[in-house]
Design an enzyme around this catalytic site. Structure first.
Site, PDB file in Angstrom:
ATOM      1  N   GLU A 170       0.724  -1.258   0.252  1.00 27.80           N
ATOM      2  CA  GLU A 170      -0.253   0.062   0.220  1.00 27.80           C
ATOM      3  C   GLU A 170       0.999   0.753   0.048  1.00 27.80           C
ATOM      4  O   GLU A 170       1.808   1.117   0.050  1.00 27.80           O
ATOM      5  CB  GLU A 170      -0.764   0.078   1.616  1.00 27.80           C
ATOM      6  CG  GLU A 170      -1.859  -1.147   1.701  1.00 27.80           C
ATOM      7  CD  GLU A 170      -3.182  -0.774   2.538  1.00 27.80           C
ATOM      8  OE1 GLU A 170      -2.762   0.424   3.757  1.00 27.80           O
ATOM      9  OE2 GLU A 170      -3.922  -1.700   2.308  1.00 27.80           O
ATOM     10  N   HIS A 184       2.898   0.303  15.307  1.00 25.20           N
ATOM     11  CA  HIS A 184       1.738   0.232  14.118  1.00 25.20           C
ATOM     12  C   HIS A 184       0.780   0.022  15.438  1.00 25.20           C
ATOM     13  O   HIS A 184      -0.471  -0.749  14.696  1.00 25.20           O
ATOM     14  CB  HIS A 184       1.765  -0.735  13.638  1.00 25.20           C
ATOM     15  CG  HIS A 184       2.776   0.575  12.124  1.00 25.20           C
ATOM     16  ND1 HIS A 184       2.447   1.652  11.510  1.00 25.20           N
ATOM     17  CD2 HIS A 184       3.731  -0.138  11.359  1.00 25.20           C
ATOM     18  CE1 HIS A 184       3.022   2.122  10.676  1.00 25.20           C
ATOM     19  NE2 HIS A 184       4.266   0.984  10.409  1.00 25.20           N
ATOM     20  N   ARG A 229     -14.499  -9.637  15.373  1.00 23.53           N
ATOM     21  CA  ARG A 229     -14.841  -9.522  16.101  1.00 23.53           C
ATOM     22  C   ARG A 229     -15.348  -8.579  17.066  1.00 23.53           C
ATOM     23  O   ARG A 229     -15.193  -7.412  16.668  1.00 23.53           O
ATOM     24  CB  ARG A 229     -13.482 -10.582  16.770  1.00 23.53           C
ATOM     25  CG  ARG A 229     -12.345 -10.069  16.307  1.00 23.53           C
ATOM     26  CD  ARG A 229     -11.393  -9.938  16.394  1.00 23.53           C
ATOM     27  NE  ARG A 229     -10.376  -8.907  16.539  1.00 23.53           N
ATOM     28  CZ  ARG A 229      -9.567  -8.270  16.079  1.00 23.53           C
ATOM     29  NH1 ARG A 229     -10.168  -7.658  18.041  1.00 23.53           N
ATOM     30  NH2 ARG A 229      -8.665  -7.373  15.849  1.00 23.53           N
TER      31      ARG A 229
END
Ligand code: ADP
Length: 665
Positions: A200, A235, A292
């Site tokens: 990306e 991150h 979830r």
């Protein structure tokens, strides 16, 4: 509604699910590994089943044993929590095949979102905006490099099967691509047994904003607004809040609609989170969907007044969504911090150890503590090093920030290195207070956030001295009372000596330096000779064991925790650690030899990049370790020569072993 559910997880999330189940009159079955036999979640549940040895692969990840445990105990449904098997389609299918309800989305939705690449293809087709990038099947290294060139650097390589920041590498230029790709693939293989990647465009100073969605089996789907999770290290999130600072209602609606569209595109049911990345110029792009319950769901609960676990149980048992979109609203502001056993000063390396002392702030309508550990528990290498989540709520963001600072200052953890002080600095930072958050915030302010707050070092020293003096006095008093002549001057604990200034000398070591404090007894108080000057001190221990002290007339309440020779002074969210110095033992300590480089934690040597005799420059990578499925690089501490290498690739190592011997120039 179910009568009994099994929770296929551990730690805080297992405890949190048990809490709601109990409130709803649903019985709970916990599962545990040998290492967790006395864990909090096991104690809280109505029943518990042993799965196997400590390693997750042999316990919490054993599909067969989990299904069997549900059968044995008569549980009708399984809640997977987060992590472990929560996004594992095979597990969801195994539950279904065994006639158990999987409390989560259908197998097909998990599968669709399980691969980041596959998820992107589906979202592209559904018209949800994507970050520019490559998410194709072809994994030829040459093609990937070409794609990266075409996207333009910096790029981010991500493991398709990824999660938890594993298998992710930022690449700043074409020259770095091959190394970045190799590292991402290695980590992806180790963590997910799948080394496929996607690429990306790496956005600069973006925000991470995610939308909580919920769908039932009848086609209803709502969103419960956003959470801003931009504050991250490696991150990975450490601070989350809701609503997002500065979020405009029109933008909220737009993102909420996009998230609902994403959920509907895959026939979703249950709780899910659609993660977006928002560029500096305010465009938002789909990043991934987590199928979830998220770690940070409590902030959404706090602002909506809803219990998301209750919603999960209701939807899974076939009920409709409890509320429609227009019945949902935002009330006030909520912030969560994740308290981890990790060392912010060593690049947030996970830490291990026993929680020798553990106190959380008292819970109230403003403060919530979600934790799965108790004092004495061990944070081990086997599982996630999260100790607790601290969540606060108040009428607005500013008030919530003040609540959080207070809650953090009332959090006392001794025995393992934690990020509590670091979190305090983050929340207190003027940039955070203004709501100027982006995912680079922590890296950019790293030095301000990790240097300890500038407290007066004499204060910690003074409090530690008073603590020891109070303890000593208690001890001599009780010994004197037990002796034959309790009133003899020889039994006095105040340093009384004939014809002499009565004093005692306390010796400490702070950060490797020896400091002596002369304490003169003055009847009811002391005069302490501290490095910065003499101070009048008085103290007593209250019923909670807090040191109520006054230093030159300033009254404080501090916690002083003693463990062997270690003393930790906790005051107003700050801590100071001291060692009591025993002159008899001086010189016997096992110091790390000069230039030796020790392993920061137990793990495995992945690669040795230098040879004996190599001349290296400061910062040269020398050894790559894998610990907790993450790679850590040991670099040269200075310019110098590698004199000896003690381990080879593939070796398993303990914490604190000398990896390399090194001679600095
Ligand atoms: P994981 O599932 O491993 O946690 P994510 O895809 O959720 O990985 O990304 C984790 C974090 O990495 C995001 O919250 C964001 O901070 C950062 N990130 C992800 N993609 C990009 C990107 N294209 N540009 C900049 N930062 C990104």
């Amino acid at each position: 509604m179910f009568d009994k559910i099994l929770i296929a997880n551990r730690g805080e999330i297992a405890c949190r699910i048990i809490h709601t189940a109990r409130r709803m009159g649903v019985s709970t079955v916990a599962v545990y590994s040998e290492a967790d036999a006395s864990a909090r979640h096991v104690a809280l549940a109505d029943e518990a089943v042993l799965l196997g040895p400590a390693s997750a692969a042999e316990s919490y990840l054993r599909v067969d044993r989990l299904v069997d445990a549900a059968r044995r105990t008569g549980a009708q449904a399984i809640h997977p929590g987060y992590g472990f098997l929560s996004e594992n389609a095979e597990f969801a299918r195994a539950c279904k095949d065994a006639g158990l309800v999987f409390i989560g989305p259908p197998v097909s939705a998990i599968q669709a979102m399980g691969s980041k690449s596959e998820a992107k293809r589906i979202m592209e087709a559904a018209g949800v905006p994507l970050v520019p990038g490559y998410h194709g099947e072809d994994q030829d290294a040459g093609l990937l490099a070409q794609q990266a060139d075409a996207i333009g650097y910096p790029v981010l390589i991500k493991a398709s099967a990824g999660g938890g920041g594993k298998g992710m590498r930022v690449v700043n230029s074409a020259g770095e691509f091959a190394t970045g790709l190799a590292a991402a693939k290695r980590e992806a293989m180790a963590s997910f047994a799948d080394d496929r990647v996607l690429i990306e465009k790496y956005l600069l100073q973006p925000r991470h904003i995610e939308i909580q969605v919920f769908a039932d089996g009848q086609g209803n789907c709502v969103h419960l607004f956003e959470r801003d999770c931009s504050l991250q290290r490696r991150h990975q999130k450490v601070v989350e809040e809701a609503p997002g600072p500065g979020m405009e209602p029109a933008r909220r609606e737009q993102m909420g609609k996009a998230a609902v569209a994403a959920a509907q595109a895959i026939g979703y049911t249950g709780a899910g989170t659609v993660e977006f990345i928002v560029s500096a110029d305010d465009e938002f792009y789909f990043m991934e969907m987590n199928t979830r319950l998220q770690v940070e769901h409590p902030v959404t609960e706090c602002i909506t007044g809803q219990d998301l676990v209750q919603w999960q149980l209701q939807v899974a048992s076939g009920e409709l969504l409890p509320l429609a979109q227009d019945a949902l609203g935002i009330n006030g502001h909520s912030i969560e911090v994740r308290i981890y056993a990790e060392d912010p000063e060593r690049d947030f390396l996970p830490a291990t150890g026993a929680l020798k002392h553990l106190r959380f702030p008292r819970e109230s309508k403003h403060v919530r503590v979600d934790s799965g550990v108790r004092e004495g528990d061990v944070i081990s290498v086997h599982y996630d090093p999260m100790i607790a989540k601290l969540i606060v709520w108040d009428h607005d963001r500013d008030a919530a920030i003040r609540r959080m600072l207070q809650a953090l200052s009332e959090t006392e953890i001794v025995g393992v290195t934690t990020n509590v002080d670091f979190l305090f600095s983050v929340i207190a930072h003027p940039g955070f207070r203004k709501g100027k958050v982006d995912t680079g915030f922590i890296d950019r302010h790293r030095s301000e956030l990790t240097t300890s707050l500038n407290t007066d070092p004499d204060r910690g020293l003074g409090l530690a001295s008073l603590f020891l003096l109070v303890q000593r006095k208690r001890l001599t008093t009780s010994q004197a009372m037990a002796s034959e002549d309790p009133w003899s001057p020889w039994q006095r604990g105040d340093g009384w000596r004939m014809n002499d200034d009565s004093y005692t000398v306390l010796e400490f070591e702070i950060g490797g330096e020896r400091v002596a404090v002369k304490a003169h007894y003055r009847g009811e108080h002391y005069l302490l000779d501290l490095p910065g000057g003499s101070v009048r001190g008085e103290a007593r221990l209250n019923r909670d064991g807090m040191l109520v002290a006054s230093l030159d007339g300033l009254r404080v309440r501090a916690r002083v925790v003693q463990h062997d020779k270690e003393l930790v002074v906790l005051l107003d969210g700050e801590r100071q650690a001291l060692l009591m110095h025993d002159p008899l033992e001086a010189g016997l300590e096992d110091e790390a030899g000069p230039g030796s480089l020790r392993s920061p934690m137990p793990g495995k040597v992945l690669d040795v990049l230098v040879s004996e005799g190599d001349k290296v420059q400061r910062g040269t990578p020398m050894i790559i370790l894998e610990a907790m499925k993450m790679e850590h690089t040991i670099v040269a501490p200075a310019d110098g020569t590698v004199t000896r290498i003690n381990y080879a690739a593939g070796d398993l190592i303990d914490e604190g072993v000398d990896l390399v011997e090194f001679e600095a120039d």
